[in-house]
Design a protein around this motif. Sequence first.
Motif, PDB file in Angstrom:
ATOM      1  N   GLN A   1      20.220  10.498  54.716  1.00 12.32           N
ATOM      2  CA  GLN A   1      18.796  10.670  54.459  1.00 12.32           C
ATOM      3  C   GLN A   1      18.349   9.810  53.278  1.00 12.32           C
ATOM      4  OE1 GLN A   1      18.541  14.906  53.968  1.00 12.32           O
ATOM      5  NE2 GLN A   1      18.281  15.295  56.154  1.00 12.32           N
ATOM      6  N   LYS A   2      19.209   9.719  52.266  1.00 13.76           N
ATOM      7  CA  LYS A   2      18.882   8.882  51.103  1.00 13.76           C
ATOM      8  C   LYS A   2      18.762   7.418  51.509  1.00 13.76           C
ATOM      9  CE  LYS A   2      20.523   7.791  46.424  1.00 13.76           C
ATOM     10  NZ  LYS A   2      21.531   8.118  45.386  1.00 13.76           N
TER      11      LYS A   2
ATOM     12  N   ASP B   1       5.715  10.329  53.233  1.00 20.52           N
ATOM     13  CA  ASP B   1       6.904  11.126  53.562  1.00 20.52           C
ATOM     14  C   ASP B   1       8.017  10.166  53.985  1.00 20.52           C
ATOM     15  OD1 ASP B   1       8.754  13.001  54.290  1.00 20.52           O
ATOM     16  OD2 ASP B   1       7.642  13.780  55.999  1.00 20.52           O
ATOM     17  N   TRP B   2       8.593   9.485  53.012  1.00 22.72           N
ATOM     18  CA  TRP B   2       9.595   8.467  53.313  1.00 22.72           C
ATOM     19  C   TRP B   2      10.922   9.068  53.774  1.00 22.72           C
ATOM     20  CZ3 TRP B   2       7.667   5.804  48.367  1.00 22.72           C
ATOM     21  CH2 TRP B   2       6.708   4.827  48.698  1.00 22.72           C
ATOM     22  N   GLN B   3      11.081  10.369  53.662  1.00 22.99           N
ATOM     23  CA  GLN B   3      12.291  11.001  54.179  1.00 22.99           C
ATOM     24  C   GLN B   3      12.048  11.597  55.571  1.00 22.99           C
ATOM     25  OE1 GLN B   3      14.066  13.742  51.409  1.00 22.99           O
ATOM     26  NE2 GLN B   3      16.060  13.663  52.390  1.00 22.99           N
TER      27      GLN B   3
ATOM     28  N   ASN C   1       4.699   6.773  42.314  1.00 25.90           N
ATOM     29  CA  ASN C   1       5.620   7.666  41.614  1.00 25.90           C
ATOM     30  C   ASN C   1       6.527   8.299  42.662  1.00 25.90           C
ATOM     31  OD1 ASN C   1       6.829   9.725  40.120  1.00 25.90           O
ATOM     32  ND2 ASN C   1       4.929  10.862  39.776  1.00 25.90           N
ATOM     33  N   VAL C   2       7.846   8.093  42.532  1.00 26.75           N
ATOM     34  CA  VAL C   2       8.753   8.502  43.599  1.00 26.75           C
ATOM     35  C   VAL C   2       9.986   9.216  43.048  1.00 26.75           C
ATOM     36  CG1 VAL C   2       9.959   6.273  43.622  1.00 26.75           C
ATOM     37  CG2 VAL C   2       9.954   7.692  45.675  1.00 26.75           C
ATOM     38  N   TYR C   3      10.428  10.219  43.804  1.00 35.63           N
ATOM     39  CA  TYR C   3      11.665  10.937  43.510  1.00 35.63           C
ATOM     40  C   TYR C   3      12.584  10.752  44.712  1.00 35.63           C
ATOM     41  CZ  TYR C   3      14.818  14.912  42.646  1.00 35.63           C
ATOM     42  OH  TYR C   3      15.914  15.708  42.460  1.00 35.63           O
ATOM     43  N   ILE C   4      13.494   9.801  44.605  1.00 33.72           N
ATOM     44  CA  ILE C   4      14.390   9.467  45.705  1.00 33.72           C
ATOM     45  C   ILE C   4      15.511  10.499  45.774  1.00 33.72           C
ATOM     46  CG2 ILE C   4      16.050   7.725  46.517  1.00 33.72           C
ATOM     47  CD1 ILE C   4      14.065   5.634  45.337  1.00 33.72           C
ATOM     48  N   PRO C   5      15.911  10.923  46.966  1.00 39.18           N
ATOM     49  CA  PRO C   5      16.948  11.952  47.082  1.00 39.18           C
ATOM     50  C   PRO C   5      18.240  11.562  46.375  1.00 39.18           C
ATOM     51  CG  PRO C   5      15.908  11.549  49.204  1.00 39.18           C
ATOM     52  CD  PRO C   5      15.394  10.498  48.277  1.00 39.18           C
ATOM     53  N   ALA C   6      18.930  12.564  45.836  1.00 38.17           N
ATOM     54  CA  ALA C   6      20.196  12.316  45.144  1.00 38.17           C
ATOM     55  C   ALA C   6      21.281  11.888  46.129  1.00 38.17           C
ATOM     56  CB  ALA C   6      20.634  13.557  44.387  1.00 38.17           C
ATOM     57  N   GLY C   7      21.317  12.500  47.306  1.00 33.30           N
ATOM     58  CA  GLY C   7      22.247  12.059  48.331  1.00 33.30           C
ATOM     59  C   GLY C   7      23.535  12.843  48.464  1.00 33.30           C
ATOM     60  N   GLY C   8      23.620  13.993  47.810  1.00 33.55           N
ATOM     61  CA  GLY C   8      24.828  14.802  47.949  1.00 33.55           C
ATOM     62  C   GLY C   8      26.017  14.207  47.226  1.00 33.55           C
TER      63      GLY C   8
ATOM     64  N   GLU D   1      24.851   1.905  48.073  1.00 34.90           N
ATOM     65  CA  GLU D   1      23.582   2.258  47.435  1.00 34.90           C
ATOM     66  C   GLU D   1      23.020   1.087  46.634  1.00 34.90           C
ATOM     67  OE1 GLU D   1      23.617   6.680  45.948  1.00 34.90           O
ATOM     68  OE2 GLU D   1      25.644   5.859  45.868  1.00 34.90           O
ATOM     69  N   VAL D   2      23.890   0.399  45.921  1.00 32.22           N
ATOM     70  CA  VAL D   2      23.453  -0.750  45.131  1.00 32.22           C
ATOM     71  C   VAL D   2      22.882  -1.832  46.041  1.00 32.22           C
ATOM     72  CG1 VAL D   2      24.237  -2.607  43.611  1.00 32.22           C
ATOM     73  CG2 VAL D   2      25.033  -0.254  43.233  1.00 32.22           C
ATOM     74  N   GLU D   3      23.546  -2.080  47.162  1.00 31.50           N
ATOM     75  CA  GLU D   3      23.057  -3.069  48.123  1.00 31.50           C
ATOM     76  C   GLU D   3      21.735  -2.630  48.752  1.00 31.50           C
ATOM     77  OE1 GLU D   3      26.310  -3.310  50.804  1.00 31.50           O
ATOM     78  OE2 GLU D   3      27.662  -4.213  49.310  1.00 31.50           O
TER      79      GLU D   3
END
Length: 263
Positions: free
Chosen positions: A125-126, A83-85, A105-112, A176-178
């Motif tokens: 949260q992302k 539960d990485w979030q 296998n991971v689904y990272i949050p979109a981040g709004g 995000e890139v960093e």
Amino acid sequence: MTFSIASWNINSVRARIGIVEKFLREEAPDVLCLQETKVECGLFPKAMFEQLGYTHIVTNGQRMHHGVATISRVPLTEVRKYDWQANGEARHIGVTLPSGVRLDNVYIPAGGDIPDRNLNPKFGQKLDFFGRMTEWSATLVDTPTILTGDFNVAPLESDVWNHKALLDVVSHTPVEVETLARLQSASNWVDLGRHFIEAPTPLFTWWSYRAKDWEASNRGRRLDHMWVTPDLMAKAVAHRTVQPARSWERPSDHIPIVTEFAF
């Protein structure tokens, strides 16, 4: 012979079960990692997969939102769900393949929509999700691991249709890139997409539903990734995207990515 692993944000596995079956029949990967399955574990549509020989199915789901599943022709052991979030959302499954290789296998949050954690809690949260993943990644000492899924970040200029236009758009912002780069350096992950298809060649895995003709406008982003720890780099022999899937009936806005391994 090679061993193939595919990853695909399917945007509801039940709504798109037809194109999942088409993909499995045409591409026949040994393992398929799905994200955004949008279904509780008990309602996951196992029958089709089992009929095609994918009898090893591990799910981490919730009603109508998020969810991941790893489907395989070979046994999967040592199931892990992180539960990485830190909020109970179903966004990760880890397993071990018969070769001893870990597959996460991971689904990272979109981040709004707003790239500011003070104005948009989802963005914070992302970033925190990435932070916890980075701490986990640093523990993978001498552990051959494949990390794949929808990372919801397009890191390179050639991973988006227009770098300058998207600098302030969530998924390609500098922060995000960093943040993704810190995760990558934590275990010296090898980005197989760019290992096999070198920048500055454009490479996309997602096209918005909003485009009237996604293919003509080609306003894509590379949000889906497959990484390996350095000890597995020599085992990866090919990587491809399955772009025709974006035009199949009732498509996902993402396309599958597939890597062939020699193990």
